[in-house]
Design an enzyme around this catalytic site. Structure first.
Site, PDB file in Angstrom:
ATOM      1  N   CYS A 131       0.789  -1.136   0.049  1.00  0.00           N
ATOM      2  CA  CYS A 131      -0.030   0.077   0.095  1.00  0.00           C
ATOM      3  C   CYS A 131       0.825   1.149  -0.103  1.00  0.00           C
ATOM      4  O   CYS A 131       2.045   1.172   0.184  1.00  0.00           O
ATOM      5  CB  CYS A 131      -0.996   0.014   1.082  1.00  0.00           C
ATOM      6  SG  CYS A 131      -0.175   0.190   2.614  1.00  0.00           S
TER       7      CYS A 131
ATOM      8  N   CYS B  88      48.564   3.700 -15.792  1.00  0.00           N
ATOM      9  CA  CYS B  88      49.805   4.242 -15.280  1.00  0.00           C
ATOM     10  C   CYS B  88      49.595   4.225 -13.793  1.00  0.00           C
ATOM     11  O   CYS B  88      50.687   4.410 -13.158  1.00  0.00           O
ATOM     12  CB  CYS B  88      50.484   5.210 -15.806  1.00  0.00           C
ATOM     13  SG  CYS B  88      49.797   6.920 -15.595  1.00  0.00           S
TER      14      CYS B  88
ATOM     15  N   CYS C  88       4.613  11.706 -16.729  1.00  0.00           N
ATOM     16  CA  CYS C  88       3.413  11.905 -16.954  1.00  0.00           C
ATOM     17  C   CYS C  88       2.599  10.974 -17.932  1.00  0.00           C
ATOM     18  O   CYS C  88       1.314  11.018 -17.923  1.00  0.00           O
ATOM     19  CB  CYS C  88       3.432  13.358 -17.404  1.00  0.00           C
ATOM     20  SG  CYS C  88       4.151  13.685 -18.651  1.00  0.00           S
TER      21      CYS C  88
ATOM     22  N   HIS D  30       4.556  17.178 -22.300  1.00  0.00           N
ATOM     23  CA  HIS D  30       3.778  16.867 -20.945  1.00  0.00           C
ATOM     24  C   HIS D  30       2.366  16.229 -21.461  1.00  0.00           C
ATOM     25  O   HIS D  30       1.713  17.030 -22.227  1.00  0.00           O
ATOM     26  CB  HIS D  30       3.639  18.207 -20.032  1.00  0.00           C
ATOM     27  CG  HIS D  30       3.259  17.908 -18.834  1.00  0.00           C
ATOM     28  ND1 HIS D  30       3.600  16.868 -17.944  1.00  0.00           N
ATOM     29  CD2 HIS D  30       2.072  18.259 -18.331  1.00  0.00           C
ATOM     30  CE1 HIS D  30       2.885  16.917 -16.799  1.00  0.00           C
ATOM     31  NE2 HIS D  30       1.796  17.450 -16.873  1.00  0.00           N
TER      32      HIS D  30
END
Length: 825
Positions: A72, A234, A355, A779
């Site tokens: 949950c 090195c 989104c 978006h």
């Protein structure tokens, strides 16, 4: 006074069986009378010592669920906190549902770490700190929260346990310092698919006597003792570049590479015992991997098994730098849209370009079919030893979070600042476990990049359909399914052929008609004539010409082709395509589509079916798929690099047989595959090939039987994502090569999905809108028709990530929506 409530919990398997050895009686202590460690007798202390045997700190690759419960959305911010199991690091709530105790009862894990977090009070009367230099300071969790921890033992009923051995302290420290599950998955998702390069594969190390003897604690060019990079060629130690979050660096490692032409370096603070580390090739100017990292480190006296990660990796720093977007929530006239709270009005926090997921999930769980299937407030999810990786558990967790109303309340932080002009929106639920689970193994949805919401809807439909649905549970995707009829008629002999496809959506083309006929109007921001959604449906179901050779008369004149609905679904998803190639680039066009408030009648798009006067074309015999033949030029290039032919063929098959470079990158990424040297499976194979057990297990978690998974993998070259698509598109063909005599009549005699009954009226239920020139940027938001608690009338509600507000006028939003979901009236 202490009240002891004895509860008997039956740990049921998924199918409802009750294993006798899983019956457990445990005691819940109500009140504050839980004995402290210094109040218990010596015998109990010895018992505690036994309970702590075998526990170990989490490794760098183990998930630690210390943010929210795996079953949950109760979290460490709740008054009673979260209990993190110290045996497997599962997170369980401690409130009314007490999933932490259920987890202990199921698996016998007795020790847990209770974590409680409270937000610090902001002192607004303090003057701002003086900035001494231009820098980006990363706000840490310690800056925002106070955190308290307590070790408890379920079996001994003790908290604040003494730790004479020191083992508990080490484990607790490891839990608190480990990346949380969501952050760990975020880092993995942002990571590119790093591969070795010729400089790491053919690395030549100098003799140790030639190395500078400055040790590994300090940069050779300055006094810095962090952000140190060891040259694997090195042995020089130099500081790296300065990083976001205040990590210092003077780029002396880069200067060393420029002066010496040495390419490969490893970040010392990032090395883990499991072989992980930040490796950078300055000659490629890319992050890479080193297949022989342990040996290369041992050359300079570093035992990788004894190494500990002490600094953030480059990818962790990059994740912190990605800020979440904020969007204004105002109407066209400038007034602020009012937030709504309560059951069904819970927002989802943006996890970083998530989104597309939030908008799809909100639309689906607003429908009755998904609510009835997954929202079971009076039932516990089927008990699972790994609830975070169980699809049924995570779908029920998401349904409970969105629909119960338990988490839909104003953010207490905003509410506590009355002088703030910001409207107190919700904190929002973070669906990190859900996103990881459904994206696992998928090339796109496992990343943190923006994705196409329509493609995600199709992917989620596949997972829901392939998951297990017990008796009494209906597959909610069935309400979206229907049968589309395709009719072909030869232009010469006029014979016809019918083909029927089962679908769960339609994609309609929106015609682009510029308002100005000038050529200059063919620009992305040009104005276009509006069209109606019925006109788009007319185009979708209209007659078109296709160039095909008739198998009946042999004519090359072509065919008339038309698609109509044989049946209609209860929920209809329509994807409006507003894209056009402009300068060979797919570009989104702002074409208004008029969708009225009245019901949409689709009865005119139902097919009458084959007519008695029509003559059908003969069926064409199915042709066997041709055997894979590798691109000879690419195969020769790969072979000249020293790769075995079997690996070359497999790489070309997996990458579309296109070019040597793509195949080479695939080879570098799959060099450790256990079946890398097995020959490519023949298309005429009589049975499933042996496959990686992890891939079969991964498909099994999606509800696919092992035999079916093996066949799917053999048909798709071992690619999990393609195998998932194959299973979904071949529901009756999975037994090919296993039992050719198996009866499939039951599968073919099922009733077709959907209904052809009339009337066929549909009401717009929800829309998903997109802002941005490309569907892989920008978006997504969702508008859903719901009953508003204040008025008890249906109205449109805007779901913008965690913000849920009552929308005023969505006429313009309907015109430019990307997805429409209609419900049958």
């Amino acid at each position: 006074m202490q009240v002891r409530v004895v509860v008997e919990r039956h740990a049921l398997f998924h199918d409802g069986r009750l294993p006798s050895h899983r019956k457990r009686r445990y005691v819940i202590l109500v009140g504050l009378a839980t004995p402290r460690a210094n109040q218990i007798p010596q015998a109990a202390k010895l018992k505690l010592t036994r309970c702590s045997e075998g526990i170990r700190p989490p490794t760098s690759t183990q998930p630690v669920y210390r943010e929210d419960c795996t079953q949950c959305f109760d979290s460490i911010d709740d008054p009673s906190g979260l209990n993190v199991c110290l045996h497997c690091f599962n997170g369980g709530c401690t409130g009314e549902r007490n999933h932490g105790q259920l987890h202990s009862a199921l698996l016998g894990h007795t020790l847990a770490l209770n974590i409680r977090r409270t937000r610090k009070k902001v002192q607004r009367d303090e003057p701002p700190q003086k900035m001494s230099k231009l820098a980006i300071a990363a706000e840490t969790e310690e800056d925002r929260y106070d955190t308290s921890t307590t070790v408890i033992c379920y079996e001994c009923q003790v908290e604040n346990i003494e730790d004479p051995s020191g083992r508990l302290a080490e484990v607790v420290d490891g839990v608190m310092k480990a990346l949380t599950f969501s952050k760990q998955e975020e880092v993995k998702a942002w990571e590119q698919e790093f591969v070795p390069c010729e400089h790491t594969i053919h690395l030549v190390q100098k003799d140790q006597s030639n190395a500078q003897k400055l040790g590994l604690k300090q940069c050779s060019g300055c006094q810095l003792q962090e952000n140190l990079w060891l040259c694997l060629e090195c042995g020089n130690v130099g500081c790296g570049r300065s990083q976001f979050g205040g990590v210092g660096g003077n780029s002396h490692a880069l200067a060393h590479s420029d002066s010496s032409s040495h390419g490969v370096a490893v970040k010392l603070g990032s090395i883990t015992p499991e072989g992980g580390a930040d490796i950078y090739c300055y000659r490629c100017n890319e992050e890479r991997t080193d297949p022989e990292l342990a040996a290369h480190l041992a050359h300079w006296g570093i035992n990788i098994a004894e190494s500990h990660k002490t600094e953030k990796s480059l990818m962790e720093l990059q994740v912190e730098q990605n800020l979440k977007w904020e969007f204004a929530m105002t109407a066209e006239d400038g007034h602020t849209l009012q937030p709504i709270f309560g059951p069904g009005f819970t927002g989802l926090k943006n996890l970083g370009n998530s989104c597309y997921l939030a908008s799809i999930v909100q639309c689906l769980f607003s429908l009755e079919e998904f609510q009835q299937r997954y929202f079971r407030p009076n039932e516990e999810s089927p008990l699972s030893p790994s609830p975070a990786e169980d699809f049924e558990t995570q779908m029920r967790k998401l349904a409970d979070g969105l629909l119960s109303g338990r988490y839909s309340k104003p953010d207490s932080v905003v509410s506590a600042t009355p002088d703030s002009a910001e409207v107190p929106h919700q904190k929002g639920l973070a669906p990190a476990m859900f996103k990881y689970l459904i994206g696992r193994g998928h090339l796109e949805f496992s990343t943190m990049r923006q994705q196409d919401a329509f493609e995600f809807l199709q992917h989620l439909f596949k997972l829901v359909s392939l998951s297990k649905h017990s008796d009494g549970y209906n597959n909610p995707v069935d309400s979206f399914r229907f049968v589309l009829e395709q009719r072909l008629q030869c232009l010469a002999c006029e014979k016809v052929r019918y083909k029927y496809d089962e679908q769960d959506n339609i994609s309609i083309q929106v015609p682009a008609r510029p308002l100005v006929s000038d050529e200059a109007s063919k620009e992305p921001n040009s104005s276009y004539q509006s069209v109606t959604i019925r006109e788009c449906l007319d185009i979708f179901t209209g007659v078109e010409n296709v160039e095909l050779k008739c198998p009946g008369c042999g004519s090359d004149k072509g065919f008339h082709k038309r698609s109509l609905f044989k049946t209609l679904p209860r929920e209809l998803v329509i994807n409006a395509r507003r894209f056009e190639l402009i300068n060979w680039v797919p570009t989104k066009l702002n074409i208004p589509v008029e969708v009225g408030d009245e019901d949409l009648d689709l009865s005119s798009y139902l097919s009458p079916g084959p007519q008695p006067t029509e003559e059908l074309l003969p069926d064409e015999p199915e042709q066997a798929e041709p055997k894979f033949v590798a691109n000879p030029e690419a195969l020769e290039q790969l072979a000249s690099m020293g790769f075995p032919q079997v690996r070359c063929e497999k790489a070309l098959h997996a990458t579309g047989n296109s070019d040597a470079e793509s195949a080479m990158n695939w080879l570098f990424a799959h060099m450790e595959d256990p079946d890398i040297d097995e020959p490519l499976a023949s298309n005429t194979s009589s049975g499933p090939a042996q496959h990686d057990a992890e891939k079969i297990s991964q498909l099994g978690e999606m509800g696919i039987e092992p035999e079916r998974a093996a066949v799917a993998l053999s048909q798709t070259g071992g690619d999990v994502n393609r195998a998932l698509d194959w299973v979904f598109s071949h529901p009756d063909d999975w037994n090919v090569g296993i039992n050719d005599n198996q009866d499939t009549e039951a599968a073919t005699s099922q009733e077709p999905p959907g209904s052809a009954s009339l009337p066929a009226s549909y009401k717009l239920q929800s829309i998903i809108c997109h802002k941005g020139a490309s569907l892989h940027a920008g978006h997504y938001v969702a508008f859903i028709r719901k009953h508003i608690p204040r008025t008890n009338q249906p109205s449109w509600v805007l779901f913008n990530d965690e913000k849920v507000v009552e929308a005023d006028n969505i006429g313009e939003m309907k015109q430019f929506a990307y997805l429409y979901i209609f419900s049958r009236a």
